[in-house]
Design a protein around this motif. Structure first.
Motif, PDB file in Angstrom:
ATOM      1  N   ASN A   2       0.821  -1.205   0.000  1.00 55.69           N
ATOM      2  CA  ASN A   2       0.000   0.000   0.000  1.00 55.69           C
ATOM      3  C   ASN A   2       0.858   1.259   0.000  1.00 55.69           C
ATOM      4  O   ASN A   2       2.072   1.218   0.195  1.00 55.69           O
ATOM      5  N   HIS A   3       0.170   2.393  -0.224  1.00 48.44           N
ATOM      6  CA  HIS A   3       0.891   3.660  -0.352  1.00 48.44           C
ATOM      7  C   HIS A   3       1.597   4.049   0.936  1.00 48.44           C
ATOM      8  O   HIS A   3       2.641   4.704   0.911  1.00 48.44           O
ATOM      9  N   HIS A   4       1.024   3.655   2.103  1.00 53.36           N
ATOM     10  CA  HIS A   4       1.684   3.998   3.365  1.00 53.36           C
ATOM     11  C   HIS A   4       3.037   3.310   3.481  1.00 53.36           C
ATOM     12  O   HIS A   4       3.996   3.886   4.002  1.00 53.36           O
ATOM     13  N   ALA A   5       3.129   2.082   2.974  1.00 54.08           N
ATOM     14  CA  ALA A   5       4.413   1.377   2.995  1.00 54.08           C
ATOM     15  C   ALA A   5       5.420   2.080   2.097  1.00 54.08           C
ATOM     16  O   ALA A   5       6.605   2.188   2.442  1.00 54.08           O
ATOM     17  N   TYR A   6       4.963   2.555   0.943  1.00 50.19           N
ATOM     18  CA  TYR A   6       5.861   3.317   0.068  1.00 50.19           C
ATOM     19  C   TYR A   6       6.290   4.607   0.751  1.00 50.19           C
ATOM     20  O   TYR A   6       7.446   5.024   0.647  1.00 50.19           O
ATOM     21  N   GLU A   7       5.368   5.256   1.444  1.00 48.75           N
ATOM     22  CA  GLU A   7       5.705   6.503   2.136  1.00 48.75           C
ATOM     23  C   GLU A   7       6.817   6.264   3.150  1.00 48.75           C
ATOM     24  O   GLU A   7       7.749   7.074   3.264  1.00 48.75           O
ATOM     25  N   ASP A   8       6.725   5.169   3.904  1.00 48.91           N
ATOM     26  CA  ASP A   8       7.745   4.864   4.905  1.00 48.91           C
ATOM     27  C   ASP A   8       9.096   4.602   4.242  1.00 48.91           C
ATOM     28  O   ASP A   8      10.140   5.071   4.726  1.00 48.91           O
ATOM     29  N   ARG A   9       9.085   3.861   3.150  1.00 57.40           N
ATOM     30  CA  ARG A   9      10.345   3.568   2.462  1.00 57.40           C
ATOM     31  C   ARG A   9      10.951   4.832   1.857  1.00 57.40           C
ATOM     32  O   ARG A   9      12.172   5.048   1.924  1.00 57.40           O
ATOM     33  N   ILE A  10      10.109   5.655   1.260  1.00 58.76           N
ATOM     34  CA  ILE A  10      10.598   6.905   0.670  1.00 58.76           C
ATOM     35  C   ILE A  10      11.151   7.825   1.753  1.00 58.76           C
ATOM     36  O   ILE A  10      12.212   8.447   1.575  1.00 58.76           O
ATOM     37  N   ALA A  11      10.461   7.901   2.889  1.00 59.12           N
ATOM     38  CA  ALA A  11      10.976   8.719   3.991  1.00 59.12           C
ATOM     39  C   ALA A  11      12.344   8.227   4.443  1.00 59.12           C
ATOM     40  O   ALA A  11      13.249   9.024   4.733  1.00 59.12           O
ATOM     41  N   GLY A  12      12.520   6.899   4.502  1.00 59.43           N
ATOM     42  CA  GLY A  12      13.819   6.346   4.879  1.00 59.43           C
ATOM     43  C   GLY A  12      14.896   6.681   3.869  1.00 59.43           C
ATOM     44  O   GLY A  12      16.045   6.987   4.241  1.00 59.43           O
ATOM     45  N   ILE A  13      14.553   6.630   2.584  1.00 58.83           N
ATOM     46  CA  ILE A  13      15.515   6.993   1.540  1.00 58.83           C
ATOM     47  C   ILE A  13      15.920   8.455   1.674  1.00 58.83           C
ATOM     48  O   ILE A  13      17.112   8.797   1.578  1.00 58.83           O
ATOM     49  N   LEU A  14      14.967   9.322   1.903  1.00 56.94           N
ATOM     50  CA  LEU A  14      15.277  10.749   2.000  1.00 56.94           C
ATOM     51  C   LEU A  14      16.173  11.048   3.198  1.00 56.94           C
ATOM     52  O   LEU A  14      17.078  11.896   3.108  1.00 56.94           O
ATOM     53  N   LEU A  15      15.946  10.339   4.301  1.00 57.74           N
ATOM     54  CA  LEU A  15      16.846  10.501   5.449  1.00 57.74           C
ATOM     55  C   LEU A  15      18.255  10.037   5.100  1.00 57.74           C
ATOM     56  O   LEU A  15      19.247  10.682   5.463  1.00 57.74           O
ATOM     57  N   LEU A  79       5.625   5.984  -9.346  1.00 59.13           N
ATOM     58  CA  LEU A  79       4.644   7.063  -9.452  1.00 59.13           C
ATOM     59  C   LEU A  79       4.610   7.890  -8.172  1.00 59.13           C
ATOM     60  O   LEU A  79       4.574   9.129  -8.228  1.00 59.13           O
ATOM     61  N   GLN A  80       4.656   7.219  -7.026  1.00 60.29           N
ATOM     62  CA  GLN A  80       4.633   7.967  -5.778  1.00 60.29           C
ATOM     63  C   GLN A  80       5.888   8.811  -5.624  1.00 60.29           C
ATOM     64  O   GLN A  80       5.825   9.941  -5.126  1.00 60.29           O
ATOM     65  N   TRP A  81       7.017   8.293  -6.060  1.00 62.30           N
ATOM     66  CA  TRP A  81       8.260   9.066  -5.971  1.00 62.30           C
ATOM     67  C   TRP A  81       8.186  10.326  -6.827  1.00 62.30           C
ATOM     68  O   TRP A  81       8.478  11.427  -6.360  1.00 62.30           O
ATOM     69  N   ILE A  82       7.815  10.182  -8.093  1.00 67.96           N
ATOM     70  CA  ILE A  82       7.873  11.340  -8.991  1.00 67.96           C
ATOM     71  C   ILE A  82       6.781  12.360  -8.710  1.00 67.96           C
ATOM     72  O   ILE A  82       6.895  13.518  -9.133  1.00 67.96           O
ATOM     73  N   THR A  83       5.726  11.956  -7.977  1.00 64.55           N
ATOM     74  CA  THR A  83       4.669  12.909  -7.648  1.00 64.55           C
ATOM     75  C   THR A  83       4.848  13.549  -6.277  1.00 64.55           C
ATOM     76  O   THR A  83       4.245  14.596  -6.010  1.00 64.55           O
ATOM     77  N   PHE A 192      11.720  -0.181  -8.548  1.00 65.64           N
ATOM     78  CA  PHE A 192      12.334   1.135  -8.470  1.00 65.64           C
ATOM     79  C   PHE A 192      12.889   1.424  -7.079  1.00 65.64           C
ATOM     80  O   PHE A 192      14.054   1.816  -6.929  1.00 65.64           O
ATOM     81  N   LEU A 193      12.077   1.239  -6.037  1.00 64.50           N
ATOM     82  CA  LEU A 193      12.555   1.539  -4.685  1.00 64.50           C
ATOM     83  C   LEU A 193      13.624   0.560  -4.234  1.00 64.50           C
ATOM     84  O   LEU A 193      14.560   0.944  -3.522  1.00 64.50           O
ATOM     85  N   ASP A 194      13.528  -0.715  -4.645  1.00 65.11           N
ATOM     86  CA  ASP A 194      14.599  -1.679  -4.342  1.00 65.11           C
ATOM     87  C   ASP A 194      15.924  -1.185  -4.900  1.00 65.11           C
ATOM     88  O   ASP A 194      16.972  -1.252  -4.240  1.00 65.11           O
ATOM     89  N   TRP A 195      15.881  -0.751  -6.150  1.00 66.71           N
ATOM     90  CA  TRP A 195      17.069  -0.276  -6.872  1.00 66.71           C
ATOM     91  C   TRP A 195      17.679   0.935  -6.170  1.00 66.71           C
ATOM     92  O   TRP A 195      18.888   0.994  -5.934  1.00 66.71           O
ATOM     93  N   TYR A 196      16.821   1.879  -5.791  1.00 64.55           N
ATOM     94  CA  TYR A 196      17.294   3.093  -5.139  1.00 64.55           C
ATOM     95  C   TYR A 196      17.908   2.742  -3.778  1.00 64.55           C
ATOM     96  O   TYR A 196      18.985   3.236  -3.416  1.00 64.55           O
ATOM     97  N   GLU A 197      17.245   1.876  -3.020  1.00 62.40           N
ATOM     98  CA  GLU A 197      17.733   1.509  -1.694  1.00 62.40           C
ATOM     99  C   GLU A 197      19.048   0.746  -1.760  1.00 62.40           C
ATOM    100  O   GLU A 197      19.923   0.943  -0.904  1.00 62.40           O
ATOM    101  N   LEU A 198      19.218  -0.106  -2.767  1.00 63.96           N
ATOM    102  CA  LEU A 198      20.473  -0.836  -2.902  1.00 63.96           C
ATOM    103  C   LEU A 198      21.620   0.125  -3.157  1.00 63.96           C
ATOM    104  O   LEU A 198      22.684   0.028  -2.526  1.00 63.96           O
ATOM    105  N   TRP A 199      21.416   1.057  -4.074  1.00 64.11           N
ATOM    106  CA  TRP A 199      22.459   2.055  -4.357  1.00 64.11           C
ATOM    107  C   TRP A 199      22.801   2.853  -3.104  1.00 64.11           C
ATOM    108  O   TRP A 199      23.974   3.045  -2.764  1.00 64.11           O
TER     109      TRP A 199
END
Length: 225
Positions: A2-15, A79-83, A192-199
């Protein structure tokens, strides 16, 4: 997911990006004779290009028009990342490319399925075979978008249509090859998020080398990952 899970992962990436920026980005004053400009020095591959800055989020009207052209919705995590974060900018390699930005004189057929799968990728064309090179490129440039430029004619693609939709693939324009990027532990294709997190995890971990190319995370490069 769900989108909340993406939000948590994106927040972790931004940190994590904030930590990496603080550790890696250095500025210097460069004299050009008649004036001085700010120069940027980074140890992370490609970071001096994007300087850890995000582009503006994607415009909703542009997205609606593109998805209509595509015929399917964009991968949910992308989509959630780019928006919410930005359509381009800070990220792996030389930074994220905006949606639908093409490279190497590509002419992507967005309405066609990307025909390859992890079990049946696009191996490099035979050396000096212009016919096979053209055939491979014509099939690779379908239902995908250029996600990031690695340099030296190598790119990461995000597959948008077909059986590999949602996966990130490594693409060599010179060799007309396209191979899925695989997780070093699970050996499964990356989203996409897997790829970003691995890098990001490799960039932040002093016990690992940073990623200079995702070629090492394909079947052909797995022994070097």
């Amino acid at each position: 997911m769900n989108h909340h899970a993406y939000e948590d992962r994106i927040a972790g990436i931004l940190l994590g990006l904030d930590r990496l920026r603080a550790a890696d980005l250095r500025t210097t004053v460069v004299s050009l004779g008649d004036r001085e400009v700010i120069g940027y020095q980074c140890n992370i591959h490609g970071a001096a290009v994007h300087r850890y800055e995000h582009a503006s989020p994607a415009d909703s009207e542009m997205l609606a028009a593109f998805e209509s052209r595509l015929g399917v919705g964009l991968p949910a995590d992308y989509l959630q990342w780019i928006t919410t974060v930005g359509d381009g900018g800070a990220g792996p390699m030389l930074g994220l490319l905006p949606l639908a930005q093409e490279a190497e004189d590509a002419a992507i057929d967005y309405a066609a399925d990307f025909p390859f799968t992890a079990d049946r990728p696009c191996a490099p064309a035979a050396e000096d075979s212009e016919i096979q090179w053209s055939e491979n490129i014509g099939r690779i440039h379908r239902g995908a978008t250029f996600l990031a430029n690695e340099g030296c004619g190598m790119y990461n693609l995000l597959i948008l249509r077909g059986p590999a939709a949602g996966q990130v693939w490594w693409h060599s324009n010179e060799h007309a090859a396209a191979l899925p990027v695989l997780h070093p532990d699970t050996h499964k294709p990356l989203t996409f998020l897997d790829w970003y997190e691995l890098w990001l995890s490799r960039a932040l971990d002093p016990d690992h080398d940073q990623i200079g190319s995702f070629a090492k995370f394909t079947d052909r490069g797995a022994s070097r990952a």
